[in-house]
Scaffold this motif. Structure first.
Motif, PDB file in Angstrom:
ATOM      1  N   UNK A   1       0.725  -1.268  -0.190  1.00 26.64           N
ATOM      2  CA  UNK A   1       0.071  -0.031  -0.009  1.00 26.64           C
ATOM      3  C   UNK A   1       0.856   1.122   0.220  1.00 26.64           C
ATOM      4  N   UNK A   2       0.223   2.293  -0.413  1.00 19.81           N
ATOM      5  CA  UNK A   2       0.882   3.622  -0.140  1.00 19.81           C
ATOM      6  C   UNK A   2       0.000   4.784   0.148  1.00 19.81           C
ATOM      7  N   UNK A   3       0.341   5.589   1.171  1.00 22.15           N
ATOM      8  CA  UNK A   3      -0.456   6.746   1.664  1.00 22.15           C
ATOM      9  C   UNK A   3       0.225   8.041   1.343  1.00 22.15           C
ATOM     10  N   UNK A   4      -0.863   8.973   0.768  1.00 19.69           N
ATOM     11  CA  UNK A   4      -0.471  10.209   0.538  1.00 19.69           C
ATOM     12  C   UNK A   4      -1.496  11.195   0.205  1.00 19.69           C
ATOM     13  N   UNK A   5      -1.373  12.309   1.076  1.00 19.68           N
ATOM     14  CA  UNK A   5      -2.555  13.386   1.011  1.00 19.68           C
ATOM     15  C   UNK A   5      -3.890  12.855   1.132  1.00 19.68           C
ATOM     16  N   UNK A   6      -4.036  11.815   2.073  1.00 24.22           N
ATOM     17  CA  UNK A   6      -5.507  11.435   2.357  1.00 24.22           C
ATOM     18  C   UNK A   6      -5.877  10.383   1.499  1.00 24.22           C
ATOM     19  N   UNK A   7      -5.055   9.958   0.692  1.00 17.99           N
ATOM     20  CA  UNK A   7      -5.336   8.789  -0.046  1.00 17.99           C
ATOM     21  C   UNK A   7      -4.648   7.690  -0.295  1.00 17.99           C
ATOM     22  N   UNK A   8      -5.445   6.527  -0.035  1.00 12.50           N
ATOM     23  CA  UNK A   8      -4.771   5.148   0.011  1.00 12.50           C
ATOM     24  C   UNK A   8      -4.625   4.458  -1.160  1.00 12.50           C
ATOM     25  N   UNK A   9      -3.642   3.875  -1.858  1.00  9.85           N
ATOM     26  CA  UNK A   9      -3.474   3.101  -2.850  1.00  9.85           C
ATOM     27  C   UNK A   9      -3.270   1.814  -2.685  1.00  9.85           C
ATOM     28  N   UNK A  10      -3.779   0.608  -2.991  1.00  7.92           N
ATOM     29  CA  UNK A  10      -3.091  -0.531  -2.863  1.00  7.92           C
ATOM     30  C   UNK A  10      -2.826  -1.108  -4.170  1.00  7.92           C
ATOM     31  N   UNK A  11      -1.666  -1.769  -4.241  1.00  6.54           N
ATOM     32  CA  UNK A  11      -1.094  -2.446  -5.266  1.00  6.54           C
ATOM     33  C   UNK A  11      -0.602  -3.916  -5.308  1.00  6.54           C
ATOM     34  N   UNK A  12      -0.602  -4.224  -6.469  1.00  5.28           N
ATOM     35  CA  UNK A  12      -0.614  -5.807  -6.446  1.00  5.28           C
ATOM     36  C   UNK A  12       1.104  -6.071  -6.399  1.00  5.28           C
ATOM     37  N   UNK A  13       1.278  -7.370  -6.764  1.00  3.27           N
ATOM     38  CA  UNK A  13       2.962  -7.614  -6.622  1.00  3.27           C
ATOM     39  C   UNK A  13       3.690  -7.179  -7.644  1.00  3.27           C
ATOM     40  N   UNK A  14       2.956  -6.664  -8.790  1.00  6.44           N
ATOM     41  CA  UNK A  14       3.804  -6.156  -9.803  1.00  6.44           C
ATOM     42  C   UNK A  14       3.863  -4.582  -9.651  1.00  6.44           C
ATOM     43  N   UNK A  15       3.318  -3.973  -8.653  1.00  5.28           N
ATOM     44  CA  UNK A  15       3.081  -2.716  -8.379  1.00  5.28           C
ATOM     45  C   UNK A  15       2.171  -1.985  -8.798  1.00  5.28           C
ATOM     46  N   UNK A  16       1.074  -2.395  -9.655  1.00  8.23           N
ATOM     47  CA  UNK A  16       0.242  -1.870 -10.431  1.00  8.23           C
ATOM     48  C   UNK A  16      -1.179  -1.564  -9.106  1.00  8.23           C
ATOM     49  N   UNK A  17      -1.530  -0.386  -9.325  1.00  5.92           N
ATOM     50  CA  UNK A  17      -2.557  -0.189  -8.368  1.00  5.92           C
ATOM     51  C   UNK A  17      -4.000  -0.888  -8.807  1.00  5.92           C
ATOM     52  N   UNK A  18      -4.348  -1.415  -7.521  1.00  6.79           N
ATOM     53  CA  UNK A  18      -5.676  -2.315  -8.004  1.00  6.79           C
ATOM     54  C   UNK A  18      -6.819  -1.629  -7.331  1.00  6.79           C
ATOM     55  N   UNK A  19      -6.681  -0.799  -6.162  1.00  6.40           N
ATOM     56  CA  UNK A  19      -7.697  -0.019  -5.696  1.00  6.40           C
ATOM     57  C   UNK A  19      -7.068   1.176  -5.109  1.00  6.40           C
TER      58      UNK A  19
END
Length: 266
Positions: free
Chosen positions: A242-260
């Motif tokens: 996961x990655x957090x920034x500016x109140x946004x949460x990004x979930x990523x798969x094993x390849x680093x692509x955002x899935x949600x």
């Protein structure tokens, strides 16, 4: 002359032994490689109370987080903090201090037993993602599962997710997909087909794994809604970080692509 030399050698040997003992038992700096399996947040699964190993009380949470040389956490009622020393698989927690707040008798008893277990800990092992603390005689004192990253805990509203297309899909107008990460490793939320529950692990942030995701609903949703809900859960199930920034949460798969992607709902 021989006696002087012998006395000097004996003194040097005793001094060297004392220094080694201090380095192994009383030092404050841990070998990063030896401490690596411990580092991070953990949540208690079971603890020893007398001659019994008991599961964590329902609706309670006990956590333990190891940093490079310090340990801290939530004992159930009060927070605690201290230091620790690790050499190979030998572990000694030292100077652990906690409050003495009042609470439900069963929570007070659980906290007391847990803190005593930490004091008795002499060894540790990590297997299948579980941290086990043991006493000098080999008795299992505490078992812990990978904990949670505090920054994840809270309510999030999905703004886009992977539905198998070339780009992320936004929820349909009026449809709400949410996720709430609890402190104890539980995740729940809403989909257009009903609420869902599951579990998550963040043993080594930003690594993140969601598992056992299931929709809880007896009603029959429309085909389009059912597909949207299943696509959403499938996207969550692909999460590897996961990655957090500016109140946004990004979930990523094993390849680093955002899935949600989510925005804070608080």
């Amino acid at each position: 002359m021989t006696r002087v030399r012998a006395g000097l050698v004996a003194t040097l040997c005793v001094t060297a032994f004392a220094a080694t003992l201090a380095a192994g038992c009383g030092g404050t700096q841990n070998d990063p490689e030896a401490a690596a399996p411990l580092i991070g947040p953990w949540r208690m699964e079971s603890y020893r109370d007398g001659d019994q190993l008991k599961p964590l009380l329902p609706d309670s949470h006990v956590t333990c987080e190891f940093a490079a040389d310090a340990v801290s956490g939530d004992a159930g009622i009060d927070t605690f903090a201290g230091t620790y020393r690790v050499v190979n698989n030998d572990l000694r927690l030292r100077d652990v201090q906690a409050g003495a707040s009042e609470g439900l008798p069963e929570l007070v008893a659980q906290q007391k037993a847990f803190l005593e277990d930490l004091d008795r800990t002499r060894h540790f092992s990590v297997a299948d993602g579980r941290l086990t603390l043991t006493a000098a005689n080999g008795d299992v004192l505490v078992t812990l599962l990978p904990g949670t990253a505090a920054e994840l805990v809270g309510s999030w509203r999905c703004t886009a997710y992977d539905a198998g297309g070339a780009s992320l899909t936004k929820p349909a107008e009026g449809a709400e997909f949410t996720a709430e990460f609890g402190e104890g490793g539980s995740v729940s939320g809403a989909t257009v087909a009903g609420p869902f529950v599951g579990a998550y692990e963040t043993a080594d942030a930003p690594a993140l794994r969601l598992a056992d995701l299931e929709i809880l609903s007896d009603s029959v949703a429309a085909d389009a809604e059912e597909k949207a809900a299943q696509d959403f859960l499938a996207a969550l199930g692909e999460t590897a970080s996961y990655e957090l920034g500016n109140g946004t949460l990004s979930l990523k798969d094993g390849r680093g692509y955002v899935v949600a992607m989510f925005e804070s709902a608080e």
